[in-house]
Structure formats: structure tokens, C-alpha cells
Scaffold this motif. Structure first.
Motif, PDB file in Angstrom:
ATOM      1  N   GLN A 104       0.813  -1.208   0.000  1.00 28.32           N
ATOM      2  CA  GLN A 104       0.000   0.000   0.000  1.00 28.32           C
ATOM      3  C   GLN A 104       0.854   1.269   0.000  1.00 28.32           C
ATOM      4  O   GLN A 104       0.342   2.355  -0.274  1.00 28.32           O
ATOM      5  CB  GLN A 104      -0.926   0.010   1.211  1.00 28.32           C
ATOM      6  N   ALA A 105       2.147   1.119   0.287  1.00 27.22           N
ATOM      7  CA  ALA A 105       3.021   2.292   0.326  1.00 27.22           C
ATOM      8  C   ALA A 105       3.216   2.913  -1.048  1.00 27.22           C
ATOM      9  O   ALA A 105       3.580   4.093  -1.154  1.00 27.22           O
ATOM     10  CB  ALA A 105       4.378   1.917   0.921  1.00 27.22           C
ATOM     11  N   ILE A 106       2.987   2.165  -2.102  1.00 26.74           N
ATOM     12  CA  ILE A 106       3.293   2.654  -3.447  1.00 26.74           C
ATOM     13  C   ILE A 106       2.501   3.917  -3.764  1.00 26.74           C
ATOM     14  O   ILE A 106       3.062   4.956  -4.113  1.00 26.74           O
ATOM     15  CB  ILE A 106       3.037   1.547  -4.487  1.00 26.74           C
ATOM     16  N   ARG A 107       1.184   3.828  -3.631  1.00 24.88           N
ATOM     17  CA  ARG A 107       0.376   5.014  -3.932  1.00 24.88           C
ATOM     18  C   ARG A 107       0.562   6.106  -2.883  1.00 24.88           C
ATOM     19  O   ARG A 107       0.543   7.289  -3.201  1.00 24.88           O
ATOM     20  CB  ARG A 107      -1.092   4.626  -4.038  1.00 24.88           C
ATOM     21  N   VAL A 108       0.735   5.700  -1.633  1.00 29.46           N
ATOM     22  CA  VAL A 108       0.913   6.691  -0.569  1.00 29.46           C
ATOM     23  C   VAL A 108       2.190   7.494  -0.777  1.00 29.46           C
ATOM     24  O   VAL A 108       2.186   8.732  -0.749  1.00 29.46           O
ATOM     25  CB  VAL A 108       0.918   5.998   0.809  1.00 29.46           C
ATOM     26  N   GLU A 109       3.312   6.803  -0.978  1.00 31.17           N
ATOM     27  CA  GLU A 109       4.579   7.508  -1.191  1.00 31.17           C
ATOM     28  C   GLU A 109       4.529   8.384  -2.438  1.00 31.17           C
ATOM     29  O   GLU A 109       5.024   9.513  -2.438  1.00 31.17           O
ATOM     30  CB  GLU A 109       5.723   6.500  -1.315  1.00 31.17           C
ATOM     31  N   LEU A 149       3.646  -5.359  -7.332  1.00 32.76           N
ATOM     32  CA  LEU A 149       3.914  -5.262  -8.768  1.00 32.76           C
ATOM     33  C   LEU A 149       2.749  -4.604  -9.502  1.00 32.76           C
ATOM     34  O   LEU A 149       2.946  -3.693 -10.318  1.00 32.76           O
ATOM     35  CB  LEU A 149       4.181  -6.653  -9.339  1.00 32.76           C
ATOM     36  N   HIS A 150       1.536  -5.030  -9.201  1.00 30.46           N
ATOM     37  CA  HIS A 150       0.363  -4.426  -9.833  1.00 30.46           C
ATOM     38  C   HIS A 150       0.287  -2.927  -9.515  1.00 30.46           C
ATOM     39  O   HIS A 150       0.024  -2.098 -10.394  1.00 30.46           O
ATOM     40  CB  HIS A 150      -0.916  -5.121  -9.360  1.00 30.46           C
ATOM     41  N   GLY A 151       0.524  -2.589  -8.242  1.00 31.75           N
ATOM     42  CA  GLY A 151       0.440  -1.189  -7.829  1.00 31.75           C
ATOM     43  C   GLY A 151       1.499  -0.327  -8.489  1.00 31.75           C
ATOM     44  O   GLY A 151       1.224   0.803  -8.915  1.00 31.75           O
ATOM     45  N   PHE A 152       2.719  -0.853  -8.574  1.00 33.54           N
ATOM     46  CA  PHE A 152       3.800  -0.081  -9.190  1.00 33.54           C
ATOM     47  C   PHE A 152       3.526   0.162 -10.674  1.00 33.54           C
ATOM     48  O   PHE A 152       3.731   1.270 -11.179  1.00 33.54           O
ATOM     49  CB  PHE A 152       5.123  -0.824  -9.016  1.00 33.54           C
ATOM     50  N   ILE A 153       3.063  -0.858 -11.367  1.00 32.06           N
ATOM     51  CA  ILE A 153       2.758  -0.698 -12.792  1.00 32.06           C
ATOM     52  C   ILE A 153       1.637   0.326 -12.986  1.00 32.06           C
ATOM     53  O   ILE A 153       1.692   1.166 -13.896  1.00 32.06           O
ATOM     54  CB  ILE A 153       2.388  -2.064 -13.399  1.00 32.06           C
ATOM     55  N   ALA A 154       0.631   0.290 -12.100  1.00 36.97           N
ATOM     56  CA  ALA A 154      -0.469   1.253 -12.196  1.00 36.97           C
ATOM     57  C   ALA A 154       0.015   2.682 -11.978  1.00 36.97           C
ATOM     58  O   ALA A 154      -0.399   3.609 -12.688  1.00 36.97           O
ATOM     59  CB  ALA A 154      -1.555   0.900 -11.178  1.00 36.97           C
ATOM     60  N   VAL A 155       0.899   2.873 -11.008  1.00 33.43           N
ATOM     61  CA  VAL A 155       1.435   4.213 -10.738  1.00 33.43           C
ATOM     62  C   VAL A 155       2.243   4.715 -11.931  1.00 33.43           C
ATOM     63  O   VAL A 155       2.160   5.890 -12.306  1.00 33.43           O
ATOM     64  CB  VAL A 155       2.289   4.191  -9.451  1.00 33.43           C
ATOM     65  N   CYS A 156       3.047   3.830 -12.543  1.00 29.74           N
ATOM     66  CA  CYS A 156       3.803   4.217 -13.744  1.00 29.74           C
ATOM     67  C   CYS A 156       2.855   4.645 -14.867  1.00 29.74           C
ATOM     68  O   CYS A 156       3.116   5.618 -15.590  1.00 29.74           O
ATOM     69  CB  CYS A 156       4.667   3.048 -14.224  1.00 29.74           C
ATOM     70  N   THR A 157       1.764   3.929 -15.008  1.00 30.51           N
ATOM     71  CA  THR A 157       0.790   4.258 -16.050  1.00 30.51           C
ATOM     72  C   THR A 157       0.149   5.613 -15.796  1.00 30.51           C
ATOM     73  O   THR A 157       0.048   6.454 -16.702  1.00 30.51           O
ATOM     74  CB  THR A 157      -0.298   3.163 -16.112  1.00 30.51           C
ATOM     75  N   GLU A 158      -0.270   5.849 -14.553  1.00 29.24           N
ATOM     76  CA  GLU A 158      -0.930   7.110 -14.214  1.00 29.24           C
ATOM     77  C   GLU A 158       0.019   8.300 -14.314  1.00 29.24           C
ATOM     78  O   GLU A 158      -0.404   9.409 -14.662  1.00 29.24           O
ATOM     79  CB  GLU A 158      -1.509   7.016 -12.799  1.00 29.24           C
ATOM     80  N   SER A 194      11.511   2.261   1.436  1.00 32.43           N
ATOM     81  CA  SER A 194      10.650   2.798   0.393  1.00 32.43           C
ATOM     82  C   SER A 194      10.326   1.696  -0.604  1.00 32.43           C
ATOM     83  O   SER A 194      11.123   0.785  -0.842  1.00 32.43           O
ATOM     84  CB  SER A 194      11.354   3.952  -0.321  1.00 32.43           C
ATOM     85  N   TYR A 195       9.152   1.783  -1.213  1.00 26.75           N
ATOM     86  CA  TYR A 195       8.782   0.771  -2.208  1.00 26.75           C
ATOM     87  C   TYR A 195       9.761   0.756  -3.371  1.00 26.75           C
ATOM     88  O   TYR A 195       9.914  -0.255  -4.066  1.00 26.75           O
ATOM     89  CB  TYR A 195       7.356   1.004  -2.707  1.00 26.75           C
ATOM     90  N   LEU A 196      10.484   1.852  -3.580  1.00 24.84           N
ATOM     91  CA  LEU A 196      11.469   1.913  -4.655  1.00 24.84           C
ATOM     92  C   LEU A 196      12.591   0.898  -4.447  1.00 24.84           C
ATOM     93  O   LEU A 196      13.284   0.524  -5.392  1.00 24.84           O
ATOM     94  CB  LEU A 196      12.070   3.315  -4.731  1.00 24.84           C
ATOM     95  N   LEU A 197      12.760   0.451  -3.196  1.00 23.15           N
ATOM     96  CA  LEU A 197      13.838  -0.479  -2.873  1.00 23.15           C
ATOM     97  C   LEU A 197      13.337  -1.896  -2.654  1.00 23.15           C
ATOM     98  O   LEU A 197      14.113  -2.775  -2.257  1.00 23.15           O
ATOM     99  CB  LEU A 197      14.585   0.001  -1.625  1.00 23.15           C
ATOM    100  N   SER A 198      12.054  -2.141  -2.903  1.00 22.97           N
ATOM    101  CA  SER A 198      11.546  -3.506  -2.779  1.00 22.97           C
ATOM    102  C   SER A 198      12.143  -4.357  -3.890  1.00 22.97           C
ATOM    103  O   SER A 198      12.439  -3.876  -4.983  1.00 22.97           O
ATOM    104  CB  SER A 198      10.019  -3.518  -2.852  1.00 22.97           C
ATOM    105  N   GLN A 199      12.302  -5.630  -3.617  1.00 22.07           N
ATOM    106  CA  GLN A 199      12.995  -6.500  -4.567  1.00 22.07           C
ATOM    107  C   GLN A 199      12.274  -6.574  -5.906  1.00 22.07           C
ATOM    108  O   GLN A 199      12.905  -6.566  -6.970  1.00 22.07           O
ATOM    109  CB  GLN A 199      13.148  -7.903  -3.975  1.00 22.07           C
ATOM    110  N   GLU A 200      10.945  -6.588  -5.873  1.00 24.56           N
ATOM    111  CA  GLU A 200      10.196  -6.708  -7.124  1.00 24.56           C
ATOM    112  C   GLU A 200      10.313  -5.445  -7.984  1.00 24.56           C
ATOM    113  O   GLU A 200      10.407  -5.529  -9.218  1.00 24.56           O
ATOM    114  CB  GLU A 200       8.724  -7.040  -6.841  1.00 24.56           C
TER     115      GLU A 200
END
Length: 652
Positions: A379-384, A535-544, A401-407
């Protein structure tokens, strides 16, 4: 001196600064041998235990015959401070034994063993031993069994967590364990064959099999001591005999710590007083269980007395009533001030709507810290991202930070390799972490030395990363996966710099079958689901964000730099709920209170409810609940609080 407390039930110790409540006085002067405090969150458990100790001291008990046990160093410091605050002299406090369970066990073992054993408290210290144990497993068993050899930091961390859980529950120490077949033990423990063999070799290196202990990690002292004493009554007589024992946060009890505690109580025929809240049991992964508070104590000590601590000194009446309704128990506030509860609605079909309401919730400035408490790290992806885009500084508590998550590092590496843009990742150690993430998701069985050398090489020479996949994927244990990984890189190479990053990453998510990969490389199914959500959240944030492949590295680099610059300076903290027990904040924000976000599916319903209770009761002045506008998609906790009958601000 008599072992019975005085029959005069009036308190003899009069504390400084505070006037104890009738509930506290009843606990301070209780006459039963075993007293359990059923406490609500914020109900001054630690202060009440300090009063209990102070009363015993005032009635003539020697401080050297008194023991206080807690689970964390922070709790130890807090109890010591409360003793001083209520008026126990510093010289007397110093003569008391106030320890964590594990530190106390280590001191007892030192006396019994007559030698100091090295303490290794962090994953960084334990990692080389875990690597060595895994190498032994590969050497001894690779020809006999299909094994999953993964030497990445994430795999080691998961193994060490599994070790701690097994020891806390005493899974590896039972009457039938040694005589069982391996298959029976695997079924009993719920472990993979690799992790089972790994655990045995790890304990062998630690010296647990022979008793010649080489080192102890977290919780090993408690585990070793209980294992040593369980079937040896004469040796139990070497335990120190205390007349008075208190313990805090009993909801965190597991099998090993419970057994140690009962041995100590019986050893000195001690008066015992312990405080816990059955509704704060959220660490079941480490063996914590509500049955210790609800059943096991009564089985061991049938004549015990239960006393309540219902009044909270943390939050006001509104929140006390709400959480009391949630948990169906008495809950009141001892404070005159209010704790405002606001419900902020968002449109669940709009991905950015919740984070927009979160920014709105931050408009209420408070003198203290605001905590954004997450169900889990995905959930940190959209929050951060929302905080970064709004220029709001934040800190992270016990999480990266989610930027440092392995995925996410894996996806960053894929794009960097495909675009030959490795120098855009300016941080050398970060390039090494990206390589490690690629090793994990490509399932390449590197040895510890190979992985460390490869990380060092890439950190110093970025261009080496480009040939990494081509040179190393042949070593993958999953050649089908290796082919898909190469196909994903080839696909990215065909795209122009202006191609949308989100669409490209979505394509390779499917091509590489990353959701299935997560389930394969993460032993804990819940962790695998978090990785997939991430992974789903990160891809969505990149798209938005409408970032292109050409701008992808710099876009992430700017955010990473912003987090590093503000670290330790912000009044807003992001944390996962499991990391904040015992803490409190002026303002608490709980985002994503939606179906399958919180509570999450495939999790224990009671533990999820306890987790929400823990999160909500961290708030002192304001609690913001972010939930979908449509009641059909709202978390069940919104209705369970019955806020319509209470003072609540509701905004859409």
C-alpha cells in the motif's frame, strides 16, 4: 520473611504525580498469587505494573528478589521510567531485575554454562551462517531431493523468520520429532523440504545438536534455556528464585516464553502479576496466541484472579466507545479531551482517489507526528507517490521505500539492461541490489560468494550488468523462466524511448508470469501475495504518471533522492501496522479500508480485526478512516465501529 502479602488491602505506597484509579488500586493491592490484568490499549498497563512493584517494595520485599519481564528493549526502558515517575528511588530501581525474556534467558544460561556465547542480533550477522548452512544442504542433498536453492537476502530473511517462528512455538523440540519420518515432520511443521533441511543444518552449525553452542540469534536464548530445562527438574532448581514477578504485553507470549515464565513462577512460588490485551494478538507468525491469556494461564494456575484496566489515557471518549463496540468490551477514556474520528470517502473505481483523500486528511496540522498506517507494504506505493507529487516530506518506520523492494528493483533492472541505461542508476550499491533482485526472480542458484562478487562488480562497473542476463540465465533452475526473462528484455529493446513505461511493464508482467514466480520463490503465501500486489500497484502508478521508458530511471531517481534527503526530518511517518505496537501518534490515518485491502482475504479474521484495533488505538487527537463511498466495497470495520451513533466527521 513470609511469602504472603499483607492482608491489609489498603495501598501502602502513595505514588508521585498520579492518583491511581480504583482499577489500578485493586491491582496494586491484589492478594492472589497469580493476577492477570485484562487491559485495553493505552490503559496505563506499564504504570500499573510499576505501582504493583512499588507496593511490594514498600511492604518490605527485597528488590533483588523481584523480576520484571518484557518483550522489547523499548518496553524495558519504559517500565524502568514508570518506576522512577511514580516515586521509586533510582538506587532501588537499579537493584531490580528488569529484562526482556531473551536477555534474562541469556543471563541464566551464562550462569549455567559458565561461558559467554556470542550474540548475533541482526540478519546481517546471521546471514553468513545461513548461507553456509544452505551450501551444506546443497552439497549433501542435491542428488537425493529436488531443492530450491536461493541465496538472495530476501530468501535468507524469510528463512530466519521461519527459524524464529519454529523456535518460538517449540516446533523443533517435541517427543515425536526425532523419531518421526522426514515426511511426517514436513507435514507437522508446514515447511518445504529445503527449509526443513536448511533448519537442521543451521542448528547444527549453531551447535544446538551437541549443546556446544557457538552463537545465539534473536530468541535463541529463550529457546535454548526452555529446551534445556523442560525435562530436567534438578536443573530447573538452578533457576533464580524470585518472590515477585511481573510481566508486560502478555499478548505477545509464545510457547517458549510461556514455559519459561511458568517455570520461574513455580521456582520461587512467586506472586505474579501480568498485563495483556487479548485483542492485540497480531504476531501469530512468531507463535503469539490468544490462548495463553484466555486458557493456558488458567490451566496452569486455576485459582488466578483477573482484574480489568478499561480506561484509556491515550484517546478520548469517541474513540474509546468505537473500539469498545468493535471488540465488544468495556472501553472508556480517562481524558477530558476529544479524539476526533473522521471518515473520508473515495470513489473505489478511481485508482488515485484514496491517495487524494489522504492528502486532504493531512490538512489538519497537529503539534505531534502524523502516522499513515498501512496494512502491508504494497500500500506504500500510492501513498509515497502521492506525498512525493505533493511535495510533502515523510519518513518510513522499520520499512524501506517501495522503490527499494525487490520486485521493483527487478523491474528497474530489466528496463536499465534493455535500454543500456545502467549509468542512470547512479548509486553503486543500488546497482548491486538490482542485480540481486534479478538473480531472485530469474531463479539463478548463485552461491554466496558468487552473488557477493557479482554485486560488487556491478556496483563498481555498471556496464557489467548489461551482459548479466545473457551470461547467467543458463544457470537458472527454471529454464522455461530463463527463456521468458530473455524474451522480456528483447521485447523492451524493441520499444522506442517515448513508449509508455506502464504498458511496457504490464506486458512483461504477463510474459514473465511474475505472479506465479512470486508464489514459487516466497515460502510464505501471504508474502507472495504482497509482492504480486506491489507489482500491480507499481505498474499502475507508472501508467498514471504517464512516464516513458526513456524517463523511467530519472523519474524514480528523483523520488528516491527526495526520500533520502528528508529522512529523519519529517513530521509524517509511514509504517506497517505490525511495527507500531506500543507507539502512539497525534494523528493516525488508515487508508484503503476496503474489501480485500483491510481486512485481507486468506488471513485469520480475528487477527485482522486485532490488527485494525491496534492501528486505530494509536491515535491521540485525530483518527482519519479512508474508505470507499460505496458501502458494498467498504471494510467491515467501518460498520463495526458504529460511528453513526457517535461524534464523527464524515466527508466525501
Amino acid at each position: 520473611m513470609s511469602t504472603a502479602l499483607s492482608t491489609d488491602n489498603a495501598p501502602q505506597f502513595i505514588p508521585k504525580r498520579i492518583t491511581p484509579t480504583p482499577e489500578q488500586v485493586a491491582i496494586q493491592t491484589a492478594q492472589k498469587k497469580i493476577v492477570l490484568i485484562d487491559a485495553n490499549a493505552g490503559a496505563a498497563k506499564t504504570t500499573t505494573l510499576a505501582l504493583r512493584l512499588a507496593e511490594a517494595l514498600h511492604r518490605g520485599r527485597a528488590p533483588e528478589r523481584m523480576l520484571a519481564l518484557v518483550f522489547t528493549e523499548a518496553a524495558r526502558v519504559a517500565l524502568r521510567q514508570r518506576l522512577l515517575e511514580v516515586g521509586v528511588p533510582l538506587g532501588v530501581v537499579k537493584r531490580l531485575t528488569i529484562d526482556t525474556f531473551d536477555a534474562f534467558a541469556a543471563k541464566v544460561l551464562l550462569q549455567m554454562e559458565g561461558m559467554q556465547v556470542a550474540a548475533m542480533r541482526s540478519n546481517e550477522e546471521l546471514r553468513p551462517v545461513a548461507w553456509e548452512a544452505l551450501a551444506v544442504v546443497a552439497e549433501k542433498y542435491a542428488d537425493r531431493y529436488p531443492l530450491e536453492i536461493n541465496t538472495t537476502n530476501a530468501a535468507i530473511a524469510e528463512f530466519l523468520k521461519l527459524q524464529l517462528r519454529s523456535k518460538a512455538r517449540l516446533d523443533l523440540h517435541g517427543a515425536d520429532f526425532e523419531s518421526n519420518s522426514m515426511e511426517d515432520n514436513l507435514e507437522m511443521l508446514g515447511m518445504s523440504r529445503t527449509h526443513y533441511l536448511w533448519s537442521r543444518e543451521y542448528e547444527g552449525l549453531r551447535g544446538a545438536d551437541t549443546g556446544d553452542i557457538q552463537f545465539r540469534g534473536p530468541f535463541d536464548a529463550t529457546y535454548d534455556l526452555v529446551r534445556l530445562l523442560t525435562d530436567d527438574e534438578p536443573l530447573r532448581q538452578q533457576l533464580p528464585a524470585f518472590q515477585i514477578i511481573v510481566a508486560d504485553e502478555l499478548h505477545d507470549l509464545n510457547e517458549a516464553s510461556f514455559r519459561l515464565l511458568t517455570m520461574l513462577i513455580r521456582r520461587g512460588n512467586a506472586f505474579f502479576c501480568g498485563a495483556g490485551d487479548k485483542d492485540q494478538v497480531i504476531y501469530t507468525w512468531s507463535g503469539a496466541d490468544h490462548r495463553f491469556l484466555r486458557q493456558r494461564f488458567e490451566q496452569e494456575f486455576p485459582t488466578l484472579q483477573r482484574l480489568p484496566l478499561t480506561a484509556s489515557y491515550r484517546y478520548g471518549t469517541q474513540l474509546a466507545l468505537a473500539v469498545g463496540t468493535l471488540k465488544n468490551k468495556a472501553s472508556v477514556s480517562a481524558l477530558n479531551r476529544a479524539t476526533v474520528i473522521e471518515v473520508l470517502h473515495y470513489e473505489h473505481t478511481q485508482p488515485q482517489a484514496c491517495s487524494a483523500q489522504l492528502i486532504a486528511a493531512l490538512e489538519h496540522a497537529h503539534a505531534g507526528t502524523t502516522a499513515i498506517l498501512l496494512r502491508d507494504r504494497d500500500q506504500a506505493i500510492r501513498v509515497e507517490t502521492a506525498l512525493f507529487q505533493s511535495g510533502i516530506a515523510y519518513d518510513l518506520l522499520d520499512m524501506h521505500s517501495y522503490l527499494l523492494s525487490q520486485e521493483v528493483l527487478m523491474l528497474r533492472g530489466m528496463v536499465a539492461i534493455a535500454r543500456k541505461d545502467l549509468h542512470a542508476i547512479k548509486n553503486g550499491p543500488r546497482r548491486g541490489e538490482i542485480l540481486e533482485a534479478l538473480v531472485a526472480f530469474a531463479e539463478i542458484p548463485f552461491t554466496r560468494s558468487q552473488l557477493q562478487q557479482a554485486k560488487a562488480d556491478v556496483a563498481n562497473y555498471p556496464d557489467l550488468l548489461e551482459g548479466f542476463l545473457t551470461n547467467q540465465l543458463a544457470k537458472s533452475v527454471n529454464q522455461d523462466k530463463a527463456a521468458l526473462t530473455l524474451a522480456a528484455v528483447d521485447y523492451l529493446r524493441t520499444l522506442p524511448a517515448e513508449a509508455p513505461a506502464g504498458a511496457a511493464l504490464q506486458h512483461i508482467f504477463g510474459l514473465m508470469q511474475l505472479e506465479q514466480t512470486a508464489r514459487r520463490i516466497y515460502v510464505d503465501p501471504a508474502q507472495a501475495r504482497v509482492v504480486a500486489r506491489s507489482l500491480h500497484g507499481f505498474i499502475a502508478v507508472c501508467t498514471e504518471a504517464e512516464t516513458s521508458l526513456g524517463d523511467f530511471a530519472s523519474w524514480l531517481g528523483e523520488m528516491e533522492e527526495a526520500v533520502a534527503v528528508t529522512s529523519g526530518k519529517a513530521k509524517i511517518v509511514i509504517a506497517c501496522i505490525d511495527q507500531i505496537k506500543g507507539l502512539e501518534y497525534s494523528h493516525v490515518i488508515l487508508p484503503y479500508l476496503a474489501i480485500d485491502e483491510f481486512p485481507r482475504s486468506k488471513t485469520d479474521p480475528l487477527e485482522e480485526e486485532n490488527r485494525f484495533y491496534v492501528a486505530a488505538t494509536r491515535a491521540r487527537d485525530r483518527l482519519s478512516l479512508l474508505t470507499p463511498q460505496d458501502p458494498a466495497h467498504q471494510s467491515r470495520y467501518i460498520a463495526a465501529l458504529q460511528l453513526k451513533a457517535k461524534t464523527v466527521a464524515s466527508k466525501s
